[in-house]
Design an enzyme around this catalytic site. Structure first.
Site, PDB file in Angstrom:
ATOM      1  N   MET A 167       0.821  -1.207   0.000  1.00 57.54           N
ATOM      2  CA  MET A 167       0.000   0.000   0.000  1.00 57.54           C
ATOM      3  C   MET A 167       0.864   1.270   0.000  1.00 57.54           C
ATOM      4  O   MET A 167       2.077   1.205   0.155  1.00 57.54           O
ATOM      5  CB  MET A 167      -0.922   0.003   1.224  1.00 57.54           C
ATOM      6  CG  MET A 167      -1.876  -1.186   1.274  1.00 57.54           C
ATOM      7  SD  MET A 167      -2.897  -1.220   2.769  1.00 57.54           S
ATOM      8  CE  MET A 167      -3.932   0.238   2.507  1.00 57.54           C
ATOM      9  N   HIS A 168       0.197   2.392  -0.173  1.00 60.74           N
ATOM     10  CA  HIS A 168       0.732   3.742   0.058  1.00 60.74           C
ATOM     11  C   HIS A 168       1.693   4.258  -1.015  1.00 60.74           C
ATOM     12  O   HIS A 168       1.981   5.457  -1.041  1.00 60.74           O
ATOM     13  CB  HIS A 168       1.449   3.845   1.411  1.00 60.74           C
ATOM     14  CG  HIS A 168       0.715   3.269   2.568  1.00 60.74           C
ATOM     15  ND1 HIS A 168      -0.557   3.672   2.919  1.00 60.74           N
ATOM     16  CD2 HIS A 168       1.067   2.316   3.473  1.00 60.74           C
ATOM     17  CE1 HIS A 168      -0.957   2.996   3.989  1.00 60.74           C
ATOM     18  NE2 HIS A 168       0.012   2.161   4.333  1.00 60.74           N
TER      19      HIS A 168
ATOM     20  N   ASP B  85      -2.580  -5.141   0.595  1.00 58.23           N
ATOM     21  CA  ASP B  85      -2.029  -6.442   0.992  1.00 58.23           C
ATOM     22  C   ASP B  85      -2.671  -7.030   2.239  1.00 58.23           C
ATOM     23  O   ASP B  85      -3.002  -8.219   2.282  1.00 58.23           O
ATOM     24  CB  ASP B  85      -0.503  -6.365   1.143  1.00 58.23           C
ATOM     25  CG  ASP B  85      -0.033  -5.169   1.960  1.00 58.23           C
ATOM     26  OD1 ASP B  85      -0.871  -4.452   2.532  1.00 58.23           O
ATOM     27  OD2 ASP B  85       1.191  -4.960   2.014  1.00 58.23           O
TER      28      ASP B  85
END
Length: 512
Positions: A97-98, A254
Site C-alpha cells: 500500500m501507500h 495487501d
C-alpha cells in the site's frame, strides 16, 4: 436416458502482485491459479524485484519491474497449467500500500515509486495536518510519512517539475491494473492509505486532496474490491492465449487481501502478520478511529465493512538483520532461543532491543527513532542479543494490540500469518504476551493471493452462492499462553516502554 450433465465451468485465475519489501530487500510477485469450489492452489510463480535506498529513510522501486515480473509470472503459469490458465475468467490484484506512482498525460511513469516504508516526508506531515480542515476526522488517520499524501507534498517542495507533470496518482497495484486494462481504478481498502479518502463515506475527499494541491481529476475512479474495473487489453489477451475477455476486479491492499484470504471480514476476528512489517488487523462493522495511537482506520475490501490496523515498520526484517550480524541462520536462532527462554534467569538478565530500524508507526508515529540495544553487559553474547531482538519485536506487536484495544475489544479469534508464523516458539511467546490463544492456518503464506482470488470470483456468473466464497480457512494448530512466563514478560515490557520514552528525546539529534 437423461442427457449427460454439462461440463463444470472453468476456474478463475489470480495473479497476485505482492510487491512488498521482503527478505534481503527484495520483493516477490506470486501468481496463483485456483480451483473454483475447492479454492486449492494449482500453481505458483514468483519473480524477484529490487529496491533502491538512495539515502537514509528513502525507499523506492521502479514500476517497470512490476510489469516485467507480471509478464514472467504469467508466462510461467501458462507453462505449468496451460488449460486452466487459458480458461481464466477473472483476475484479482493486491500489492503493498501507500506507494506514490505518478503518471503523466501520456500514461508514462514520471519517477520511481516512493514506497510505504519511506520516511523522508516527516516535515510534510506537519504541513498536511496544519490546515483549516480537520484532516484526522475525515481521513480517520494521523498523517504519517508512509502514507501517500505527504509523499506528494514532499515532491511539491523538493521536485516541483515532477509534481507539475502529475496527471494521475496511482497506488502500485493500480498502476499494474492500468497496464493490464488501460483503466484508472482503485478500491476502498488501498485508497484508505492515501489520506485523501473520506473513510466513513467511502469516497475521495476534495478537502483532503486540496491539502496536496490536487483534486478529483488526479485520482482513479473508486470501486469495492469485488467489483469489475475493466478487462484485459487485447494485446495481453492474445499474448497469453486467454479464451475469455478476462475481468479484472478491484482487489485489495495487501493486509485486507490477506484478511479476505483467511475469511477475516467480520468483527470478532483478527490476525497478526509477522512479515517484513508487523501488523495487527481486526474488522469492524462501523467506522472507528484512534489517531492518538497512530492506529490505521481503513475501509475493508468488501462493501460496508471497515477495519482497524496497527503497523510496526520492522518485524521479521529485524530477525534477518540479527541473523546477518551474528552469522546465524533463522532456524538455528529459533532453536537456540527456545532453550534460552526456558531459563527464567537468562531472560530476566537479558538485554533489551528497540526494533525501530526504519522508524515506527503504531503507536508512536516517530520517523526519527532507530533501533538500539540496552543493558548490555560483558556477559552479553549472540544468543542474548538474538533473544532481545525477537522479544523487542513481540513487544512492538503488543503495543499495537493495546492501541486497538482502546477503541475496540470486540475480537476473539486471532490468526497468525507471515514468515514468522512458521515458528512455534515465536507464536507461543506472543500468545503469552497477549494472554490469548493464537491459531495458524493451512496455506496462510498464500493468504493475500487467496483473498483477491476470492474477490475475483464475485464477478463469475457461474457462482450462484456468492455469500460463501469468503470463509475462514482451516486451522492447522492452536497455541496457548505459557502462563508461568507472563509476569516476567510483563515486567520486561514495562522497562522496554520506558526505554523508548528516554530514546525519543534524543532520536532526532542522532540523525542530524
Amino acid at each position: 436416458p437423461p442427457p449427460p450433465p454439462p461440463p463444470p465451468p472453468p476456474p478463475p485465475f489470480f495473479f497476485h502482485a505482492d510487491h512488498g519489501i521482503r527478505d534481503a530487500q527484495e520483493s516477490r510477485g506470486l501468481g496463483d491459479v485456483y480451483k473454483r469450489q475447492e479454492q486449492n492452489i494449482l500453481a505458483t510463480s514468483d519473480s524477484p524485484l529490487t529496491v533502491q535506498n538512495p539515502k537514509d529513510g528513502y525507499s523506492e522501486q521502479n514500476p517497470e519491474e512490476w510489469i516485467n515480473a507480471t509478464l514472467e509470472c504469467l508466462e510461467s503459469l501458462k507453462i505449468k497449467k496451460p488449460k486452466e490458465f487459458t480458461e481464466t475468467i477473472s483476475i484479482g490484484i493486491s500489492g503493498h500500500m501507500h506507494g506514490a506512482t505518478l503518471i503523466d498525460k501520456s500514461g508514462d511513469v514520471i519517477r520511481p515509486c516512493i514506497l510505504w516504508n519511506d520516511t523522508r516526508s516527516h516535515k510534510e506531515c506537519e504541513e498536511f495536518e496544519n490546515q483549516s480542515i480537520d484532516v484526522r476526522s475525515i481521513s480517520g488517520n494521523i498523517t504519517m510519512p508512509g502514507f501517500t499524501a505527504p509523499k506528494i507534498n514532499w515532491l511539491k517542495n523538493n521536485e516541483i517539475e515532477s509534481f507539475k507533470k502529475i496527471n494521475k496518482v496511482l497506488l502500485p497495484k493500480d498502476y499494474l491494473r492500468f497496464y493490464l486494462t488501460g483503466e484508472y481504478y482503485s478500491e476502498m481498502s488501498d485508497a484508505s492509505g492515501t489520506l485523501w479518502l473520506d473513510i466513513k463515506e467511502r469516497k475521495w475527499s476534495e478537502k483532503l486532496l486540496s491539502c496536496s494541491d490536487l483534486d478529483i481529476k488526479h485520482m482513479p475512479s473508486l470501486v469495492e474490491g469485488n467489483q469489475e474495473t475493466g478487462i484485459l487489453k487485447n494485446s495481453i489477451k492474445d499474448k497469453f492465449s486467454f479464451k475469455n475477455n478476462v475481468i479484472v476486479v478491484g482487489g485489495a491492499g495487501d493486509n485486507a487481501a490477506a484478511a479476505a484470504g483467511m475469511g477475516i471480514i467480520n468483527q470478532k476476528q483478527s490476525f497478526i502478520s509477522l512479515g517484513t512489517s508487523g501488523v495487527f488487523f481486526t474488522p469492524t462493522q462501523n467506522f472507528l478511529s484512534n489517531t492518538g495511537d497512530a492506529v490505521h482506520s481503513f475501509c475493508h475490501c468488501l462493501p460496508n465493512k471497515w477495519h482497524l490496523m496497527s503497523v510496526m515498520l520492522s518485524a521479521s526484517n529485524c530477525m534477518d538483520w540479527i541473523c546477518s550480524i551474528t552469522n546465524t541462520s533463522i532456524s538455528d536462532i529459533l532453536k537456540n532461543l527456545e532453550n534460552y527462554f526456558n531459563d527464567p534467569s537468562l531472560v530476566s538478565n537479558s538485554s533489551f532491543f528497540l526494533p525501530y530500524l526504519s522508524g515506527e508507526r503504531t503507536p508512536h508515529n516517530d520517523p526519527h527513532i532507530r533501533g538500539s540495544f540496552h543493558a548490555m553487559k560483558t556477559t552479553t553474547d549472540a544468543t542474548n542479543m538474538q533473544y532481545a531482538v525477537i522479544e523487542g519485536v513481540s513487544f512492538g506487536i503488543l503495543d499495537g494490540v493495546n492501541s486497538i484495544l482502546k477503541v475496540n475489544d470486540n475480537f476473539d479469534k486471532v490468526f497468525m500469518v507471515g514468515g514468522g508464523s512458521r515458528s512455534s516458539f515465536w507464536i507461543e511467546l506472543i500468545a503469552s504476551l497477549l494472554e490469548r490463544n493464537l491459531s495458524v492456518c493451512d496455506q496462510s503464506e498464500y493468504g493475500a493471493a487467496l483473498g483477491v482470488a476470492r474477490l475475483a470470483m464475485h464477478v463469475d456468473k457461474n457462482i450462484k452462492d456468492q455469500n460463501n466464497i469468503i470463509k475462514e480457512i482451516k486451522i492447522s494448530k492452536e497455541y496457548k499462553p505459557q502462563f508461568d512466563s507472563i509476569d516476567l514478560l510483563r515486567k520486561r515490557y514495562k522497562i522496554w516502554k520506558d526505554l523508548y520514552s528516554s530514546n525519543k528525546k534524543i532520536a532526532p539529534t542522532l540523525l542530524a
